[in-house]
Design an enzyme around this catalytic site. Sequence first.
Site, PDB file in Angstrom:
ATOM      1  CD1 TRP A 325      -2.985   1.427   0.948  1.00  0.00           C
ATOM      2  CD2 TRP A 325      -1.380   2.426   2.139  1.00  0.00           C
ATOM      3  NE1 TRP A 325      -3.444   2.671   1.304  1.00  0.00           N
ATOM      4  CE2 TRP A 325      -2.474   3.309   2.042  1.00  0.00           C
ATOM      5  CE3 TRP A 325      -0.250   2.844   2.844  1.00  0.00           C
ATOM      6  CZ2 TRP A 325      -2.479   4.577   2.620  1.00  0.00           C
ATOM      7  CZ3 TRP A 325      -0.250   4.101   3.415  1.00  0.00           C
ATOM      8  CH2 TRP A 325      -1.353   4.949   3.307  1.00  0.00           C
ATOM      9  CG  HIS A 326       3.453   2.181   3.215  1.00  0.00           C
ATOM     10  ND1 HIS A 326       2.886   1.110   3.857  1.00  0.00           N
ATOM     11  CD2 HIS A 326       3.350   3.219   4.067  1.00  0.00           C
ATOM     12  CE1 HIS A 326       2.471   1.486   5.048  1.00  0.00           C
ATOM     13  NE2 HIS A 326       2.735   2.764   5.208  1.00  0.00           N
ATOM     14  N   GLY A 327       3.732   1.725  -1.446  1.00  0.00           N
ATOM     15  CA  GLY A 327       4.356   2.092  -2.711  1.00  0.00           C
ATOM     16  C   GLY A 327       4.672   0.892  -3.564  1.00  0.00           C
TER      17      GLY A 327
END
Lengths: 478, 288
Positions: A325-327
């Site tokens: 989700w962060h990248g």
Amino acid sequence: MLFNSIDFALFLPVVFILYWFVTPKYLNLQNLLLVGASYFFYALWDWRFLSLIVFSTVLDFIVGILLDKESNEGKRKLYLFISIAVNLGFLGFFKYYNFFLENFIEVFSLFGMSLRASSLHIILPVGISFYTFQTMSYTIDIYRKNLKPTNDFIAFAAFVSFFPQLVAGPIERATQLLPQFYVRRKFDNENAVSGLRQILWGLFKKVVIADNCAFYANEIFNNYSDYSGSTLVLGAVFFTFQIYCDFSGYSDIAIGTSRLFGFNLMKNFSYPYFSRDIGEFWRRWHISLSTWFRDYLYIPIGGSRGGVWSKIRNIFIIFIVSGFWHGANWTFVIWGALNAIYFLPLMLRENNRRNIGIVASETSLPSFKELMQILFTFSLSVLAWIFFRSDSLVDSFGYLNGIMNINLFSLPNVLPTRVIAFIGVLVVIEWWGRREEFAIDKLHLRMKPYARYIFYYSLLFSILWLGGEEQEFIYFQF
Amino acid sequence: MKQFLKKVMLFLSVPIVLIGLTELVCYRDMYKKVGVRFNQLAKSKVLLMGDSQIQRLDSSLFADSTSMLASPGEPYYATYFKLKRILDQDDVKVEEVILGVSPHNFAPIYNKILDREWPEGKKSMKRYFFFLDIHNSIYFNYKDVFSPKFIELIWSEPEWGGYVVSENSNPDSVTINKIFKMHYGDDSLKYRSEGMQLEYLELLSELCEKGGIKLHLISTPYHKDYVKRINPNYFNHMSTALESINYTQHVDFIIDDVVPDFMSDANHLNSSGSKYYTSRLLEEISVK
């Protein structure tokens, strides 16, 4: 518009005055003002991406109503699928398209096949990971019949785009935030003053601690091969404080700003670096995202029910998805997997909920055992942040390799005493206020007025004078 | 509510008044200092202006009435305002301006040098603030006055520039490549013209013409490996630029077969190169 910018310092009082002096009697007008202000706030980055927010808003508003009216389970599933597919589709395209493309090409090349496809120059719309999750919670909750859909489009648009938390959270649940747009807000002096205090503390964490740490963390991470092992450890510690102060500082400003407008947002950080084990850390770090994944992913796939292997599988799924989700980078996946590995022993021994309350809740200092537990948990998170911060896995392992060197025991090449002193001040104040909503929430009750004002002005002048080079909030890129 | 606003305003009034007063005092003080310096510079006969290439000329070979004002990475935008401030003084003695003009002055780096979103661009504000006409500046924004960093800005001396001596010689390909990439970017083969440099070069020329000042343009030497890599469009762009302005003379050392011994890196002379080329420059323009 950045919270730590002059633009925001001008924008906020204007919206505040219009909100409380011009529109207070008309709820719809007040909500409309919030929508207008939020769209303006967002458009200052890139007005083109406003269309995505508007599209998500309209779609989920309609899907919400259809879900409520429809009794046929098949059709309800279809409506929910449309909502999730569109929201995740946007997210997938803007955030992950190039990542998947490049990895597909790589995998095919392993089998001797060459694929021809060129990656696109895609700009990631700011905050897309946050507002898509927020709107998805709305349709999922209606599907689960935990929430009635709203017929008030303006209130719904205000809920999706509410400017204090639009670009970096907290990711609010519709059940919690949406009802607050239905009722007239009353100005509460105490809440507003406390909100200002929270903004001040958030700005201090962001501008003084995070931005100063960022300078050294960036330098050390970008040139890790030039530094000794001890300097690399220091760089990782600086990043550990940078990311905490950057993100929790943003959350404090968002929550404090909301309180000025009579809204209560959920707590997003609760002194995570005082955690005694990794389970506690994850209950205290980015709470709005962790609980989102818990409620909408972990529990639906089985959670901690079932056999050992399904428990292990579920833990890995939730942590890896959270990392992703962060990248779109393998570094985030490894960061998630590493946290899953940290967490597994606790969960398998059913020890993951042993530290629920804040450490040393009845005493002023932790016991020796607690201190060791805190330091151990902190070290684990420092190690994991190395993967999170590095540009690639090669850099992560290069960085770790650089640490495992004889010069690990030498003095660091870089020793910025000023930044270390700032971190010291932060740790002392956070420890002092660890039982409160935010570190300086109740500080005024323990201080004489003159000492209180000296303290507030010290924070204010530190923000004005001692801040590092202005940096964008890290979580804007997620 | 009103009570709340009153308290907030009272709380904020302390730093606002303090910062406002400090800014005022600092600004006045620095403005005066800068004015005195401009006045002194107006008494020079020859001004050396431009970027870091010009800074490498040999100071010992120039007459005493020469002043060196070139500074690293200086855009013509800043040079123009520096010269304008000098020529606005009373009793101006300036007769000649020697200005650096080379292909890299039209490279993409100069698109960014005044871009405040870029780290170097942010520094430019501090370097040139006191030279600019802030009422007509494309770079200065009145919102800046409210920024806490504004005090830092007006507290610091502007960048006057000056002579620099480099001792390195025979630069390796890594050094040359690094500078090349800095000037022309990673996609350096792609040509991107720079508009603002040309605009202010024209204004500089007009300024000299109006003041009756001779404008000598000088292209100081490049390392031959650096020259080879430059997209020819940048040379063409420079030629077109020179066609559009009035100047007394253009001394071009880039066309020379420069000995690598004279270069400290891709585009800067070292001390021996500096001696040699400064002498040749003085022969050409006779301002010794």
